[in-house]
Write a protein that holds these residues in place. Structure first.
Motif, PDB file in Angstrom:
ATOM      1  N   ALA A   1      30.793  -2.298 -15.795  1.00 50.65           N
ATOM      2  CA  ALA A   1      29.881  -2.623 -14.700  1.00 50.65           C
ATOM      3  C   ALA A   1      30.248  -1.862 -13.425  1.00 50.65           C
ATOM      4  N   TYR A   2      31.547  -1.793 -13.133  1.00 52.67           N
ATOM      5  CA  TYR A   2      31.981  -1.130 -11.899  1.00 52.67           C
ATOM      6  C   TYR A   2      31.731   0.373 -11.967  1.00 52.67           C
ATOM      7  N   ASP A   3      32.041   0.983 -13.113  1.00 55.21           N
ATOM      8  CA  ASP A   3      31.834   2.432 -13.238  1.00 55.21           C
ATOM      9  C   ASP A   3      30.354   2.777 -13.262  1.00 55.21           C
ATOM     10  N   LEU A   4      29.544   1.911 -13.879  1.00 52.79           N
ATOM     11  CA  LEU A   4      28.102   2.139 -13.876  1.00 52.79           C
ATOM     12  C   LEU A   4      27.556   2.083 -12.451  1.00 52.79           C
ATOM     13  N   TYR A   5      28.047   1.116 -11.666  1.00 49.30           N
ATOM     14  CA  TYR A   5      27.616   0.997 -10.271  1.00 49.30           C
ATOM     15  C   TYR A   5      28.025   2.230  -9.462  1.00 49.30           C
ATOM     16  N   LYS A   6      29.276   2.673  -9.649  1.00 49.04           N
ATOM     17  CA  LYS A   6      29.781   3.818  -8.884  1.00 49.04           C
ATOM     18  C   LYS A   6      29.057   5.121  -9.270  1.00 49.04           C
ATOM     19  N   SER A   7      28.573   5.184 -10.522  1.00 52.43           N
ATOM     20  CA  SER A   7      27.962   6.426 -11.015  1.00 52.43           C
ATOM     21  C   SER A   7      26.442   6.342 -11.069  1.00 52.43           C
ATOM     22  N   ARG A   8      25.855   5.297 -10.505  1.00 48.77           N
ATOM     23  CA  ARG A   8      24.427   5.025 -10.690  1.00 48.77           C
ATOM     24  C   ARG A   8      23.541   6.170 -10.206  1.00 48.77           C
ATOM     25  N   ASP A   9      23.950   6.873  -9.174  1.00 49.35           N
ATOM     26  CA  ASP A   9      23.108   7.936  -8.635  1.00 49.35           C
ATOM     27  C   ASP A   9      23.249   9.247  -9.417  1.00 49.35           C
ATOM     28  N   ALA A  10      24.292   9.333 -10.242  1.00 45.86           N
ATOM     29  CA  ALA A  10      24.550  10.596 -10.946  1.00 45.86           C
ATOM     30  C   ALA A  10      23.983  10.607 -12.362  1.00 45.86           C
ATOM     31  N   LEU A  11      23.497   9.450 -12.848  1.00 45.54           N
ATOM     32  CA  LEU A  11      23.005   9.363 -14.224  1.00 45.54           C
ATOM     33  C   LEU A  11      21.493   9.532 -14.265  1.00 45.54           C
ATOM     34  N   ASN A  12      20.985  10.104 -15.369  1.00 46.54           N
ATOM     35  CA  ASN A  12      19.543  10.230 -15.556  1.00 46.54           C
ATOM     36  C   ASN A  12      19.171   9.715 -16.942  1.00 46.54           C
ATOM     37  N   LEU A  13      17.870   9.747 -17.259  1.00 46.15           N
ATOM     38  CA  LEU A  13      17.400   9.171 -18.518  1.00 46.15           C
ATOM     39  C   LEU A  13      17.947   9.911 -19.735  1.00 46.15           C
ATOM     40  N   ASP A  14      18.062  11.233 -19.655  1.00 43.94           N
ATOM     41  CA  ASP A  14      18.628  11.993 -20.777  1.00 43.94           C
ATOM     42  C   ASP A  14      20.065  11.563 -21.044  1.00 43.94           C
ATOM     43  N   GLN A  15      20.834  11.375 -19.994  1.00 46.86           N
ATOM     44  CA  GLN A  15      22.218  10.935 -20.138  1.00 46.86           C
ATOM     45  C   GLN A  15      22.285   9.501 -20.647  1.00 46.86           C
ATOM     46  N   ALA A  16      21.329   8.673 -20.270  1.00 46.86           N
ATOM     47  CA  ALA A  16      21.297   7.299 -20.762  1.00 46.86           C
ATOM     48  C   ALA A  16      21.146   7.278 -22.279  1.00 46.86           C
ATOM     49  N   GLY A  17      20.372   8.219 -22.820  1.00 42.62           N
ATOM     50  CA  GLY A  17      20.227   8.301 -24.269  1.00 42.62           C
ATOM     51  C   GLY A  17      21.535   8.656 -24.955  1.00 42.62           C
ATOM     52  N   LEU A  18      22.288   9.590 -24.375  1.00 41.34           N
ATOM     53  CA  LEU A  18      23.590   9.958 -24.934  1.00 41.34           C
ATOM     54  C   LEU A  18      24.563   8.784 -24.869  1.00 41.34           C
ATOM     55  N   ILE A  19      24.543   8.070 -23.745  1.00 41.09           N
ATOM     56  CA  ILE A  19      25.420   6.902 -23.597  1.00 41.09           C
ATOM     57  C   ILE A  19      25.056   5.839 -24.620  1.00 41.09           C
ATOM     58  N   GLY A  20      23.755   5.626 -24.834  1.00 38.37           N
ATOM     59  CA  GLY A  20      23.320   4.644 -25.819  1.00 38.37           C
ATOM     60  C   GLY A  20      23.770   5.007 -27.226  1.00 38.37           C
ATOM     61  N   LEU A  21      23.718   6.293 -27.558  1.00 33.11           N
ATOM     62  CA  LEU A  21      24.161   6.752 -28.874  1.00 33.11           C
ATOM     63  C   LEU A  21      25.661   6.536 -29.041  1.00 33.11           C
ATOM     64  N   GLY A  22      26.440   6.930 -28.042  1.00 35.03           N
ATOM     65  CA  GLY A  22      27.888   6.718 -28.108  1.00 35.03           C
ATOM     66  C   GLY A  22      28.235   5.245 -28.158  1.00 35.03           C
ATOM     67  N   PHE A  23      27.491   4.440 -27.409  1.00 34.36           N
ATOM     68  CA  PHE A  23      27.667   2.988 -27.383  1.00 34.36           C
ATOM     69  C   PHE A  23      27.480   2.401 -28.784  1.00 34.36           C
ATOM     70  N   LEU A  24      26.422   2.805 -29.468  1.00 39.33           N
ATOM     71  CA  LEU A  24      26.119   2.279 -30.796  1.00 39.33           C
ATOM     72  C   LEU A  24      27.202   2.672 -31.804  1.00 39.33           C
ATOM     73  N   VAL A  25      27.614   3.931 -31.778  1.00 41.70           N
ATOM     74  CA  VAL A  25      28.647   4.396 -32.707  1.00 41.70           C
ATOM     75  C   VAL A  25      29.962   3.660 -32.452  1.00 41.70           C
ATOM     76  N   ALA A  26      30.301   3.446 -31.182  1.00 43.53           N
ATOM     77  CA  ALA A  26      31.526   2.720 -30.837  1.00 43.53           C
ATOM     78  C   ALA A  26      31.462   1.278 -31.329  1.00 43.53           C
ATOM     79  N   PHE A  27      30.295   0.658 -31.223  1.00 40.94           N
ATOM     80  CA  PHE A  27      30.128  -0.730 -31.674  1.00 40.94           C
ATOM     81  C   PHE A  27      30.361  -0.848 -33.180  1.00 40.94           C
ATOM     82  N   VAL A  28      29.712   0.012 -33.955  1.00 43.88           N
ATOM     83  CA  VAL A  28      29.810  -0.067 -35.409  1.00 43.88           C
ATOM     84  C   VAL A  28      31.234   0.226 -35.885  1.00 43.88           C
ATOM     85  N   SER A  29      31.832   1.285 -35.365  1.00 46.39           N
ATOM     86  CA  SER A  29      33.200   1.616 -35.783  1.00 46.39           C
ATOM     87  C   SER A  29      34.192   0.582 -35.271  1.00 46.39           C
TER      88      SER A  29
END
Length: 265
Positions: free
Chosen positions: A200-228
């Motif tokens: 939550a803290y890092d997302l808040y600090k980086s909120r202005d630097a992220l875009n929708l394309d990057q959100a997709g990459l984060i979501g993909l990494g998030f899913l792989v991390a969850f399953v593994s």
């Protein structure tokens, strides 16, 4: 290499290493460097996908955790467990906020520091596995508040990349008389508020630097991390009970030494 493949590789590394005492952050940052990924977004990516692995703990322990929450108003034992996790969490909150910029801008950018942290942490794991103090506490849900605070203070060492959050908390628990399996389990529980807070803290600090394309990459990494992460959490406790911490110590030393050799070229 396409960014989506980089995201999968880093997500897999996160899920496989978050709950074992080898330093997921250290492995992620060394992998990021080996893949030639730039700083900035990929540093933030490495922090944000950790929540995927943490949700694996929530999923696997949901019944026990939910039971504690609904029993808390009337059950002193449930309240003590919740209090122990919160007390252990507090030191990381204070130091994490105070040192956030130093950690991201200085410590995250030092591969040699990561390698040496891996090696020193590996030696510590070998020592604690060979000469553990007598175990006096065998239930991760029944640690006293002083013990929980001690584990929380040890967790602060993991703000140095390469130290390992799970390694620091497990070693801290064992030094304070917690049996290895129970120390590993409490480390899982403590990871939930700690990594959720970091996310939550890092997302808040980086909120202005992220875009929708990057959100997709984060979501993909998030899913792989969850399953593994689901796979690792299921296997971790039994592995520690049977084999102890020494295999992780040797792994850390091998990775740290290999990293130093590559950096010296």
């Amino acid at each position: 290499m396409p960014d989506w493949l980089n995201a999968i590789i880093l997500g897999l590394i996160e899920g496989l290493t978050e709950f074992i005492p080898v330093s997921s952050t250290g492995h992620l940052l060394l992998a990021k460097s080996a893949l030639g990924l730039p700083d900035g977004f990929w540093d933030t990516f490495c922090v944000l996908i950790q929540l995927g692995a943490i949700l694996a703990v929530v999923a696997l322990y949901f019944q026990r955790l939910w039971s504690m929450l609904i029993r808390a108003p009337k059950d002193p034992e449930a309240r003590r467990f919740i209090a122990s996790v919160l007390v252990a969490f507090l030191p990381a909150v204070v130091l994490g906020v105070l040192l956030h910029d130093l950690i991201k801008e200085v410590l995250f950018e030092s591969p040699r520091l990561i390698c040496w942290s891996l090696i020193v942490g590996g030696v510590a794991l070998l020592a604690i596995d060979r000469w553990p103090p007598p175990a006096r506490r065998h239930d991760a849900m029944k640690l006293g508040l002083p013990t929980a605070l001690g584990v929380g203070l040890m967790q602060c060492l993991s703000m140095i990349p390469g130290v390992s959050r799970s390694g620091a908390t497990i070693v801290g628990g064992v030094l304070l008389g917690v049996e290895k399996r129970a120390a590993a389990e409490f480390s899982f529980f403590l990871a939930i508020p700690t990594m959720a807070g970091a996310f939550a803290y890092d997302l808040y600090k980086s909120r202005d630097a992220l875009n929708l394309d990057q959100a997709g990459l984060i979501g993909l990494g998030f899913l792989v991390a969850f399953v593994s992460g689901l796979v690792v959490v299921k296997a971790m406790l039994d592995f520690v009970s049977r084999r102890g911490l020494a295999p992780f110590g040797w792994w850390r030393i091998v990775v740290g030494v290999a990293g130093l050799v590559l950096l010296a070229r």
